[in-house]
Design a protein around this motif. Sequence first.
Motif, PDB file in Angstrom:
ATOM      1  N   SER A   8       0.828  -1.207   0.000  1.00  0.00           N
ATOM      2  CA  SER A   8       0.000   0.000   0.000  1.00  0.00           C
ATOM      3  C   SER A   8       0.861   1.254   0.000  1.00  0.00           C
ATOM      4  O   SER A   8       0.575   2.216  -0.719  1.00  0.00           O
ATOM      5  CB  SER A   8      -0.927   0.006   1.220  1.00  0.00           C
ATOM      6  OG  SER A   8      -1.865  -1.043   1.144  1.00  0.00           O
ATOM      7  N   ASP A  67      -3.151   1.063   7.128  1.00  0.00           N
ATOM      8  CA  ASP A  67      -3.938   1.865   6.191  1.00  0.00           C
ATOM      9  C   ASP A  67      -3.971   3.323   6.621  1.00  0.00           C
ATOM     10  O   ASP A  67      -3.904   4.234   5.787  1.00  0.00           O
ATOM     11  CB  ASP A  67      -5.371   1.321   6.103  1.00  0.00           C
ATOM     12  CG  ASP A  67      -5.468   0.024   5.313  1.00  0.00           C
ATOM     13  OD1 ASP A  67      -4.512  -0.287   4.572  1.00  0.00           O
ATOM     14  OD2 ASP A  67      -6.489  -0.663   5.432  1.00  0.00           O
ATOM     15  N   THR A  74      -0.775   4.875   5.652  1.00  0.00           N
ATOM     16  CA  THR A  74      -0.730   5.055   4.199  1.00  0.00           C
ATOM     17  C   THR A  74      -1.515   6.286   3.770  1.00  0.00           C
ATOM     18  O   THR A  74      -1.033   7.111   2.981  1.00  0.00           O
ATOM     19  CB  THR A  74      -1.299   3.806   3.496  1.00  0.00           C
ATOM     20  OG1 THR A  74      -0.492   2.674   3.822  1.00  0.00           O
ATOM     21  CG2 THR A  74      -1.321   3.987   1.991  1.00  0.00           C
TER      22      THR A  74
END
Length: 321
Positions: free
Chosen positions: A64, A166, A169
């Motif tokens: 990611s 996440d 990211t």
Amino acid sequence: MNNSQYIANAKRTFDIEISALQDLASSIDDNFSTACEIILNCKGRVVVTGMGKSGHIGNKIAASLASTGTPAFFVHPGEASHGDMGMVTKDDVMIALSNSGEVTEVVTLLPLIKRLGIKLIGLSGNNDSSLALASDAHLYCGVKQEACPLNLAPTASTTAALVMGDALTVALLEARGFTAEEFAFSHPGGSLGRKLLLKVADIMHKGDAIPVVAPSEMTNKTLLEMTRKSLGLVTIQENGKLVGLFTDGDLRRAIDAETDFKSTPIGTIMHKSPATIGPELLAAQALYQMETRKITSLIVVDEQKVVGVVHMHDILRAGVA
């Protein structure tokens, strides 16, 4: 077990993991900001490591990051102890995942990381673990219980680590001002890449493939040009500039009006305000215009000069739709 029990188990799993994420959101602190700054100031790459299920999550986090503007790759901690630490440079940053913070393969790397002098970001469920204490920024990912009824199989804990990755990211890509076009460059083979990278100029018909006649040309001769070029239209041009368009639809209307094709100049029945688009615009924008206007083609114009024709079929063949 019956159907209702299966569904009840699924819902229980959802409830446990949602609760874990809610707790995670409330416990996030300045260490997260520190981790973001460490990565933003990194001159090298982000090296992610983790063992077992944490390794699988780490692999996804690395992927990611890499696809959103932060160069990153995954290194297996067991392999790192047998040569792969040679991939890590003094300009890099390490992200290490371990729910306990004490897994042997990861803890073994901690002295090597410190010896290299690189920054370490730890993700674990124990603020007092070896990993947490060695980290320059520790991101707590602890959970009250796993979704597994035995409270053994990594489930809620891996979800917490995945979501923390996440969050990193997304925070980083926003901080970098990462654009959709940059994302597409990392995904050129996907449909999103085609939508964001492919330009009208890449798929348009150009040169001799463009059907063109002068406005003084008789309609019957215009139809011959339309047939030869097989695009279902003819551009009407004067000195290279677009003055009109004649399409299959216009032909049907002319037939209904019993137009004498041999004695009628095309300029008298052409459509005088054809839809146009620039060659440097995205093919996806051309598709949007066609769908909005309910038409199947656009004339490509650059500084009022006709440089091409793009048809709906061209866009569909390119996989943009």
